[in-house]
Structures are given as structure tokens and as C-alpha cells.
Design an enzyme around this catalytic site. Structure first.
Site, PDB file in Angstrom:
ATOM      1  N   GLY A  49       0.793  -1.218   0.000  1.00  0.00           N
ATOM      2  CA  GLY A  49       0.000   0.000   0.000  1.00  0.00           C
ATOM      3  C   GLY A  49       0.829   1.273   0.000  1.00  0.00           C
ATOM      4  O   GLY A  49       1.719   1.458  -0.819  1.00  0.00           O
ATOM      5  N   ARG A 109       9.362   3.388  -4.744  1.00  0.00           N
ATOM      6  CA  ARG A 109       9.506   2.269  -5.673  1.00  0.00           C
ATOM      7  C   ARG A 109       9.023   2.643  -7.076  1.00  0.00           C
ATOM      8  O   ARG A 109       9.548   2.127  -8.075  1.00  0.00           O
ATOM      9  CB  ARG A 109       8.764   1.037  -5.145  1.00  0.00           C
ATOM     10  CG  ARG A 109       7.278   1.189  -4.884  1.00  0.00           C
ATOM     11  CD  ARG A 109       6.761  -0.022  -4.124  1.00  0.00           C
ATOM     12  NE  ARG A 109       5.323  -0.051  -3.895  1.00  0.00           N
ATOM     13  CZ  ARG A 109       4.715   0.554  -2.893  1.00  0.00           C
ATOM     14  NH1 ARG A 109       5.407   1.273  -2.026  1.00  0.00           N
ATOM     15  NH2 ARG A 109       3.393   0.448  -2.748  1.00  0.00           N
ATOM     16  N   ARG A 164      -9.529  -8.713  -3.643  1.00  0.00           N
ATOM     17  CA  ARG A 164     -10.077  -8.745  -4.993  1.00  0.00           C
ATOM     18  C   ARG A 164     -11.476  -8.162  -5.146  1.00  0.00           C
ATOM     19  O   ARG A 164     -11.965  -8.048  -6.270  1.00  0.00           O
ATOM     20  CB  ARG A 164     -10.091 -10.190  -5.498  1.00  0.00           C
ATOM     21  CG  ARG A 164      -8.702 -10.735  -5.801  1.00  0.00           C
ATOM     22  CD  ARG A 164      -8.016  -9.891  -6.843  1.00  0.00           C
ATOM     23  NE  ARG A 164      -6.720 -10.424  -7.251  1.00  0.00           N
ATOM     24  CZ  ARG A 164      -5.886  -9.816  -8.083  1.00  0.00           C
ATOM     25  NH1 ARG A 164      -6.220  -8.653  -8.603  1.00  0.00           N
ATOM     26  NH2 ARG A 164      -4.726 -10.355  -8.403  1.00  0.00           N
ATOM     27  N   GLU A 183      -0.382   3.764  -4.475  1.00  0.00           N
ATOM     28  CA  GLU A 183      -1.069   2.479  -4.432  1.00  0.00           C
ATOM     29  C   GLU A 183      -2.275   2.557  -3.496  1.00  0.00           C
ATOM     30  O   GLU A 183      -2.396   3.477  -2.668  1.00  0.00           O
ATOM     31  CB  GLU A 183      -0.087   1.397  -3.956  1.00  0.00           C
ATOM     32  CG  GLU A 183      -0.652  -0.015  -3.801  1.00  0.00           C
ATOM     33  CD  GLU A 183      -1.289  -0.569  -5.062  1.00  0.00           C
ATOM     34  OE1 GLU A 183      -2.228   0.056  -5.587  1.00  0.00           O
ATOM     35  OE2 GLU A 183      -0.871  -1.658  -5.503  1.00  0.00           O
TER      36      GLU A 183
END
Length: 288
Positions: free
Chosen positions: A48, A86, A141, A113
Site C-alpha cells: 500500500g 519504488r 479482490r 497504491e
């Protein structure tokens, strides 16, 4: 007189053709690139908004993605990333491989994210042992079910991160579903990315799995929630959109998931070797 009419007719036709060519929709390129493998990807942790570094594999993957885009003759006018290292590192590595470090890079917190709330930093295995694999799958999901939220006084909460100090804390998420991320990215799409594309600029967006899946919903508004849930965006793999600019938005001409070859990183330049010392003359024999 007939010749004059023919000339005027030809000029009129040329004017119409020129106007049609000028008004014809332009095509632009949008590439979505997920960051290379991170340390927590490797450890199978929920990441996250937590800021973690790329692994050696992640560094190589980001560079290889840039090589793939260079071999495909892709060029860009601007690069967008999230505020997470990142993604920023992946952008710079890809730009290095593309030989375009000079490109402007713009960073947006709305490209971060998905915030995984209380799951951040925990492995999928330990969460599954606590609540069951079925519940983990729902949190991971589902379209509109967020995981448990972080408390504002939790040290993992993004409200304590100085990079978000200028943002009203009411807008900083403590947990998000895919639906939440889509809503969070709405201003980025409408105020920044869509106008940039409509100006005829080719854009590289470097981000994260769920965030790029959410962004795809704005690029392809006909995608259903079920299709979005199943949309996979692998690490270090460019997704190339060819978009036609229309009067009322964009038409997706094509969407290609590029193949990226595993190319070894170039070796670092060798340091100059120190000059060899001259051989010393042998000592004279005793008594001579």
C-alpha cells in the site's frame, strides 16, 4: 471561363481536404508501467502506502522495461509517478534505459497504491491464519469492500508522513477498496492526465497494481467492475495504449501488454587500475 471554374473547384476541394486533415483526430500514446519487484513483493506483504525499496530483481526489471520501450521506438513528452520511492526509482531506471533522463517528471499522491489499512506490512499468510483465506481474497479482490482501516494514531498511517503534510488529512485514506481508488484518481484524470493527452502529448505513467487498474477504468470507461477486478498489471511490464482523441473523449485504438526480455544489467565502469610498481633491483650479494 470553364478553366476558371475548374480552378476554383479544385481550390475549394483542396480547402475542404486541408480542413478535414486539420480537424482529424490525433493519436497519442499512454503507457502504464507498474514498478519493479519491491522488498515487500518478495516477502508477500501488503504494501500500500508503505514506502519500500526495489529488490535487485526489481531494479533489473525496471531497466529491462525501459529497454523494451526503447526497442519499440516509444518516446514520451512527460513522465508521471506516485510519491512512493519504488515508483519513482522505476521511472528513473526506465528513463535511463530510454536515454531520456531529461524528460520532466511530475509526481502525484493520487497515483499512490491502494491503502491497505491495517493489513499494511503484514504477510498474506499471517492475515489468512487470523481471518481465513476467503476473507483475505475478499479484501484483495473485491470491488468495493475495503480492509479494516488504520487508526489515525497508528504509526503506519500516512497522516504522519511529511510528504503528505500539505494535504488535508480528510483526503488521506486509512483504507481503500478498488472503487475508492477510482474515485481518488478522478481529479488526476480530469484535471491532469486527460488534458495532457488531449494536448497531443505522449505520457508514461509509472505506478502500482491497484492504482493502475483504477486508472484503466478512466481510460476504458466501458470496463465492468468484474473486468477491472481481473485486470492484471504485472511488475515491470509496460501496458501500451494507442488512443485516438475524439470530440467527447478518447477512443482506445489498441491496448498491448509488451513482452519484456530479461537483459543483464550493464556492468559498472571499471576503475582505473593502479600503475604497477617497477621491479626492485636485486640486493647485491654479500662480500661484493
Amino acid at each position: 471561363m470553364k478553366n476558371l471554374k475548374r480552378l476554383l473547384g479544385a481550390l475549394a476541394l483542396l480547402t475542404i481536404l486541408a480542413a478535414s486533415a486539420w480537424a482529424a483526430p490525433k493519436n497519442v500514446t499512454l503507457v502504464l508501467l507498474r514498478h519493479g519487484e519491491s522488498e515487500w513483493n518478495l516477502e508477500d506483504r501488503f504494501t500500500g502506502w508503505s514506502d519500500v525499496r526495489l529488490t535487485r530483481k526489481g531494479v533489473k526489471g525496471a531497466f529491462n522495461a525501459g529497454i523494451a520501450m526503447k526497442n519499440a521506438d516509444l518516446t514520451f513528452d512527460v513522465v508521471h509517478t506516485s510519491l512512493l520511492n519504488r515508483a519513482i526509482a522505476t521511472a528513473w531506471l526506465a528513463m535511463s534505459a530510454l536515454d531520456c533522463r531529461w524528460l520532466p517528471v511530475e509526481k502525484f499522491w493520487r497515483l499512490n497504491e491502494r491503502c491497505y489499512g491495517d493489513l499494511e506490512g503484514k504477510t498474506r499468510t499471517e492475515v489468512a491464519e487470523a481471518v481465513g483465506k476467503e476473507q483475505v481474497d475478499i479484501w484483495r479482490r473485491s470491488y468495493d469492500v475495503p480492509p479494516p482501516a488504520l487508526a489515525y494514531d497508528d504509526p503506519r498511517s500516512p497522516v504522519h508522513d511529511p510528504r503528505y503534510a500539505c494535504i488535508d488529512r480528510r483526503f488521506i485514506p486509512q483504507a481503500e477498496s478498488l472503487k475508492d481508488v477510482i474515485a481518488r484518481e478522478a481529479p488526476y484524470w480530469s484535471d491532469t492526465l486527460a488534458p495532457t493527452l488531449r494536448a497531443g502529448m505522449d505520457v508514461l505513467v509509472v505506478g502500482h497494481s491497484t492504482a493502475l487498474r483504477a486508472l484503466s477504468s478512466w481510460v476504458e470507461p466501458n470496463l465492468t467492475p468484474e473486468e477491472l477486478r481481473k485486470l492484471e498489471i504485472p511488475n515491470s511490464t509496460p501496458v501500451v495504449y494507442n488512443l485516438e482523441i475524439t470530440d467527447d473523449g478518447f477512443n482506445v485504438v489498441s491496448r498491448e501488454v509488451m513482452k519484456v526480455e530479461d537483459i543483464p544489467l550493464p556492468p559498472p565502469p571499471e576503475a582505473d587500475k593502479p600503475a604497477e610498481k617497477p621491479a626492485e633491483a636485486p640486493a647485491p650479494a654479500a662480500g661484493k
